[in-house]
Design a protein around this motif. Sequence first.
Motif, PDB file in Angstrom:
ATOM      1  N   PRO A 122       1.032  -1.201  -0.058  1.00 52.77           N
ATOM      2  CA  PRO A 122       0.117   0.027  -0.072  1.00 52.77           C
ATOM      3  C   PRO A 122       0.856   1.397  -0.041  1.00 52.77           C
ATOM      4  O   PRO A 122       1.980   1.234   0.285  1.00 52.77           O
ATOM      5  CB  PRO A 122      -0.550  -0.001   1.149  1.00 52.77           C
ATOM      6  N   TYR A 123       0.380   2.445  -0.471  1.00 53.75           N
ATOM      7  CA  TYR A 123       0.982   3.681  -0.346  1.00 53.75           C
ATOM      8  C   TYR A 123       0.963   4.280   1.176  1.00 53.75           C
ATOM      9  O   TYR A 123       0.094   4.023   1.814  1.00 53.75           O
ATOM     10  CB  TYR A 123       0.066   4.800  -1.261  1.00 53.75           C
ATOM     11  N   LEU A 124       2.053   4.632   1.521  1.00 53.85           N
ATOM     12  CA  LEU A 124       2.227   4.987   3.074  1.00 53.85           C
ATOM     13  C   LEU A 124       2.514   6.391   3.054  1.00 53.85           C
ATOM     14  O   LEU A 124       3.595   6.866   2.462  1.00 53.85           O
ATOM     15  CB  LEU A 124       3.444   4.318   3.745  1.00 53.85           C
ATOM     16  N   ALA A 125       1.613   7.403   3.312  1.00 58.25           N
ATOM     17  CA  ALA A 125       1.552   8.847   3.062  1.00 58.25           C
ATOM     18  C   ALA A 125       2.730   9.110   4.192  1.00 58.25           C
ATOM     19  O   ALA A 125       2.894   8.778   5.192  1.00 58.25           O
ATOM     20  CB  ALA A 125       0.341   9.399   3.619  1.00 58.25           C
ATOM     21  N   ALA A 126       3.344  10.267   3.527  1.00 58.17           N
ATOM     22  CA  ALA A 126       4.249  11.091   4.647  1.00 58.17           C
ATOM     23  C   ALA A 126       3.336  12.108   5.283  1.00 58.17           C
ATOM     24  O   ALA A 126       2.484  12.345   5.031  1.00 58.17           O
ATOM     25  CB  ALA A 126       5.413  11.853   3.829  1.00 58.17           C
ATOM     26  N   PHE A 127       4.159  12.623   6.376  1.00 55.26           N
ATOM     27  CA  PHE A 127       3.259  13.753   7.077  1.00 55.26           C
ATOM     28  C   PHE A 127       4.479  14.708   7.487  1.00 55.26           C
ATOM     29  O   PHE A 127       5.324  14.493   7.860  1.00 55.26           O
ATOM     30  CB  PHE A 127       2.441  13.165   8.188  1.00 55.26           C
ATOM     31  N   ASP A 128       4.050  16.030   7.497  1.00 53.95           N
ATOM     32  CA  ASP A 128       4.814  17.329   7.746  1.00 53.95           C
ATOM     33  C   ASP A 128       4.723  17.245   9.129  1.00 53.95           C
ATOM     34  O   ASP A 128       3.728  18.042   9.703  1.00 53.95           O
ATOM     35  CB  ASP A 128       4.298  18.475   6.996  1.00 53.95           C
ATOM     36  N   GLU A 129       5.645  16.989  10.114  1.00 48.85           N
ATOM     37  CA  GLU A 129       5.353  16.955  11.511  1.00 48.85           C
ATOM     38  C   GLU A 129       5.319  18.334  11.934  1.00 48.85           C
ATOM     39  O   GLU A 129       4.773  18.614  13.062  1.00 48.85           O
ATOM     40  CB  GLU A 129       6.860  16.070  12.246  1.00 48.85           C
ATOM     41  N   ASN A 130       6.094  19.389  11.268  1.00 48.27           N
ATOM     42  CA  ASN A 130       5.958  20.618  11.591  1.00 48.27           C
ATOM     43  C   ASN A 130       4.716  21.389  11.429  1.00 48.27           C
ATOM     44  O   ASN A 130       4.204  22.033  12.502  1.00 48.27           O
ATOM     45  CB  ASN A 130       7.108  21.551  11.276  1.00 48.27           C
ATOM     46  N   ALA A 131       3.949  20.914  10.454  1.00 57.26           N
ATOM     47  CA  ALA A 131       2.432  21.490  10.308  1.00 57.26           C
ATOM     48  C   ALA A 131       1.537  20.918  11.330  1.00 57.26           C
ATOM     49  O   ALA A 131       0.654  21.423  11.785  1.00 57.26           O
ATOM     50  CB  ALA A 131       2.001  20.879   8.807  1.00 57.26           C
ATOM     51  N   TRP A 132       1.891  19.461  11.380  1.00 57.97           N
ATOM     52  CA  TRP A 132       1.084  18.770  12.496  1.00 57.97           C
ATOM     53  C   TRP A 132       1.035  19.591  13.987  1.00 57.97           C
ATOM     54  O   TRP A 132       0.177  19.753  14.690  1.00 57.97           O
ATOM     55  CB  TRP A 132       1.236  17.265  12.655  1.00 57.97           C
TER      56      TRP A 132
END
Length: 158
Positions: A71-81
Amino acid sequence: MMAILEPSVSLERLKGTPRELVALLGTAKSEAMHRSPGEDEWSPATVVAHLSDAELVYSVRIRMALTADRPYLAAFDENAWVNRFADLEVDPKESLNRWRALRDANLRVLESLEPGEWKLTGLHAERGELSVAHIADLLVQHDRAHLAQIRAGLADDS
């Protein structure tokens, strides 16, 4: 690229993080928890909120890799979170409790794995193909980096 940890080693290290985190936070004063060590640096309380959010993300990645075909595993912007969600976490103890519940659930999943399941993979948006073993190793590295960040933030309180 560094060799990834054996799954059994990752599992033991992931099991050890709660003790380390509780020991670090147990005696910390509220002011120290909420003080940023420097400009654009996270306070220890913000780091705990981030650990909780990151545990949620890793939780999904592990479960996706175990139940879907690459499956596709999304990245996430930890600073945005952090910018969007950290202020919702007013009490670091609540963040710690949320993190602990997620970590316990992730440990139950990882402890249940058959040897072949550690080799199942997903396709990460930035890192490419990641096995479940590699995801667990990344979580260990993530723990270590942020425990050090909390230690450094609280060390200023001497």
